[in-house]
Design a protein around this motif. Structure first.
Motif, PDB file in Angstrom:
ATOM      1  N   UNK A 102       0.838  -1.198   0.000  1.00 21.43           N
ATOM      2  CA  UNK A 102       0.000   0.000   0.000  1.00 21.43           C
ATOM      3  C   UNK A 102       0.877   1.253   0.000  1.00 21.43           C
ATOM      4  N   UNK A 103       1.966   1.229   0.798  1.00 27.51           N
ATOM      5  CA  UNK A 103       2.895   2.352   0.802  1.00 27.51           C
ATOM      6  C   UNK A 103       3.484   2.566  -0.588  1.00 27.51           C
ATOM      7  N   UNK A 104       3.809   1.473  -1.277  1.00 30.56           N
ATOM      8  CA  UNK A 104       4.356   1.601  -2.627  1.00 30.56           C
ATOM      9  C   UNK A 104       3.334   2.231  -3.565  1.00 30.56           C
ATOM     10  N   UNK A 105       2.071   1.798  -3.463  1.00 32.35           N
ATOM     11  CA  UNK A 105       1.026   2.369  -4.309  1.00 32.35           C
ATOM     12  C   UNK A 105       0.856   3.858  -4.035  1.00 32.35           C
ATOM     13  N   UNK A 106       0.838   4.231  -2.766  1.00 37.88           N
ATOM     14  CA  UNK A 106       0.692   5.644  -2.405  1.00 37.88           C
ATOM     15  C   UNK A 106       1.901   6.460  -2.853  1.00 37.88           C
ATOM     16  N   UNK A 107       3.106   5.862  -2.769  1.00 33.19           N
ATOM     17  CA  UNK A 107       4.313   6.562  -3.189  1.00 33.19           C
ATOM     18  C   UNK A 107       4.318   6.843  -4.681  1.00 33.19           C
ATOM     19  N   UNK A 108       3.936   5.834  -5.493  1.00 34.17           N
ATOM     20  CA  UNK A 108       3.894   6.029  -6.939  1.00 34.17           C
ATOM     21  C   UNK A 108       2.808   7.039  -7.305  1.00 34.17           C
ATOM     22  N   UNK A 109       1.678   7.011  -6.579  1.00 32.09           N
ATOM     23  CA  UNK A 109       0.606   7.970  -6.838  1.00 32.09           C
ATOM     24  C   UNK A 109       1.055   9.397  -6.541  1.00 32.09           C
ATOM     25  N   UNK A 110       1.825   9.578  -5.473  1.00 30.62           N
ATOM     26  CA  UNK A 110       2.322  10.917  -5.150  1.00 30.62           C
ATOM     27  C   UNK A 110       3.303  11.415  -6.201  1.00 30.62           C
ATOM     28  N   UNK A 111       4.127  10.504  -6.723  1.00 32.14           N
ATOM     29  CA  UNK A 111       5.013  10.886  -7.822  1.00 32.14           C
ATOM     30  C   UNK A 111       4.188  11.344  -9.019  1.00 32.14           C
TER      31      UNK A 111
END
Length: 532
Positions: free
Chosen positions: A390-399
């Protein structure tokens, strides 16, 4: 003396510490004390790395009088190799040297390499880069792995500890271009490279002091000290590693020298024919796939599934870095051509240049690292800490959101196609928060999910993702080319349209990969088998 007693005695001699030492080491500020020694060792190593990198292309073009294409080719070959050797360094640490000896060997080689760059002779130039490539292979994956060994499996402080460690990386990355770049421009290249060398020596001394004072506990020693000292052809295995490292230097030097040669029948430009690229995709990638497959077959079901999760996380971090690394190419040119870089801070106006915009990302890392570290701990206590996928998904979304801000800036451009620097700063801020959701957390999970006997090898693959990402980033950056044909000039409005169109496409693709990570989260969570 029995064989078991002999082995224990040998290990004690090798480690030179009593066996009753606390394996986790002493603590400071709620974390293992060794974390802060590794923090400063990595800070100074990154200072040396980014300080040298800031000067490298300028030095090749202005002092060695290389053409732009040759300088870019050598720089690209160096970037690919410096992120490829950690795979080999990780394997040697796992199977033979241990983390401590690998880190020390890498630090020594890199220190020599930085100082060798100060000698203005081509053979020293290529030899210095080769030393940095080999040294980084031993240093980079193993210092990150050693951080992971300071925490027991399941320790809620692990992600916070890696975030603190990550802050050290970015303090060095932020300070290095300012200090080394200033010295290189004002006093000469050798002063800038010398400052990078001094930084590496400080990192080496910091790590050595940590080993001397015992802050790393029982972590990082050779897995089998007896085997390390066994002689092959009259030379110990450990000495053979050093010998082979030295013998590999001319090979890397030749690869750098010929890294821009055109491969017959492949590509139609000088830079399309990188021997390094073809070596990576047709030799290195298949070799890694084979080794991973062998390890997957040999491991238990739990370890095999955890390793598959690491592979998936590595795929997503490669996607992230492929977009993120526009910072060194298309985003820098966007800043130069289409951003009003006069930063009004109220009391004064800072007239930035395009190169200095690369300091925005590490500045935000330093600003946000401790708050994020505290955030993960607080969420863990409340049982609300998001799972790693989930952190990875949120990180890519923020990028993706960061690039969308870059794209939106076109709606507020002036008649000359210039946008406010605050759009650039806001976009970089979201890219940076995305990075904090992914990179330090990913480092932590690689050490926790990987089988213990191959953890440094897997860490090497994790860093190798940056090598492939740099190649992909170069392909993406080509779509932002606005140089025109011949001497034809492109207006600010035209270049703004090109940049913002590509940035918008990057944003939407990033959002797509974020959704994919969320879709895979239930499966990845199951296969992590209790690791958060």
């Amino acid at each position: 003396m029995s064989l078991k007693e002999h082995t224990i005695a040998d290990m004690n001699t090798e480690r030179d510490v009593p066996l009753d030492v606390d394996p986790t080491g002493p603590e400071m500020f709620g974390h293992p004390k060794g974390l802060f020694y590794l923090f400063f060792a990595e800070l100074w190593e990154r200072f040396s790395f980014y300080g040298m990198r800031a000067l490298l292309v300028l030095y090749m073009v202005n002092d060695l009088l290389f053409s732009d294409s040759v300088a870019f080719g050598i720089y690209a070959a160096y970037g690919a190799l410096v992120y490829a050797t950690p795979v080999i360094g990780g394997m040697l640490a796992d199977r033979l040297l241990g983390y401590r000896k690998s880190i020390m060997l890498g630090a020594v080689l890199m220190s020599i390499g930085h100082f060798a760059l100060a000698v203005e002779e081509p053979i020293f130039f290529y030899g210095a880069l080769a030393l940095l490539i080999v040294g980084n292979g031993f240093f980079k994956p193993n210092i990150s792995t050693l951080v992971g060994t300071l925490y027991k499996q399941g320790d809620a402080r692990r992600d916070a500890g890696f975030t603190i460690f990550y802050m050290g990386i970015n303090i060095g990355a932020m300070l290095a271009p300012l200090v080394c770049g200033y010295l290189g421009a004002e006093y000469g290249w050798h002063y800038g490279f010398g400052a990078a060398g001094v930084g590496m020596l400080l990192g080496l001394l910091m790590f050595w002091n940590g080993t001397r004072t015992g802050v790393f506990g029982e972590n990082g020693y050779p897995p089998n000290p007896v085997r390390l000292r066994e002689k092959v052809a009259g030379i110990s295995r450990g000495a053979w590693v050093v010998v082979c490292s030295v013998l590999s230097l001319p090979v890397f030097g030749i690869l750098l020298y010929h890294g821009i040669l055109e491969v017959p029948g492949i590509g139609d430009t000088e830079l399309d024919g990188h021997l390094i690229d073809y070596a990576m995709y047709y030799v290195l990638l298949p070799a890694i796939a084979i080794v991973l497959f062998i390890n997957l077959v040999k491991e238990s079901k739990v370890e095999r599934q955890r390793l598959i999760v690491v592979i998936l996380l590595t795929f997503f971090i490669t996607v992230f870095w492929s977009f993120f690394e526009q910072a060194g190419s298309s985003l820098t040119l966007f800043a130069e051509r289409n951003v009003d870089l006069d930063l009004n801070l109220g009391l004064f106006v800072w007239e930035m240049n395009a190169a200095q915009t690369n300091a925005i990302n590490p500045f935000f890392i330093v600003l946000f690292a401790l708050p994020f570290s505290a955030l993960w701990l607080s969420l863990s206590k409340m049982h609300m800490n998001p799972f790693t996928p989930v952190k990875f998904a949120l990180g890519i979304a923020q990028l993706g959101l960061g690039f969308l801000i870059f794209s939106w800036s076109a709606n507020f451009a002036d008649a000359n196609g210039q946008v406010s620097v605050w759009f650039l700063i806001a976009g970089y801020m979201f890219i940076t928060t995305g990075e904090l959701f992914i990179s330090p957390v990913g480092l932590s999970k690689v050490t926790e999910l990987s089988p213990a006997k191959i953890v440094s090898f897997i860490m090497g693959i994790w860093f190798l993702s940056s090598s492939f990402a740099h190649h992909i980033a170069g392909i993406i950056a080509k779509f932002t080319s606005v140089s025109g044909s011949g001497d034809q000039e492109v207006s600010g409005a035209e270049s703004l349209l090109v940049y913002t169109t590509v940035f918008e496409q990057i944003a939407y693709v990033a959002f797509g990969f974020a959704v994919l990570a969320l879709i895979l989260t239930p499966l990845m969570r199951k296969w992590m088998h209790g690791i958060h």
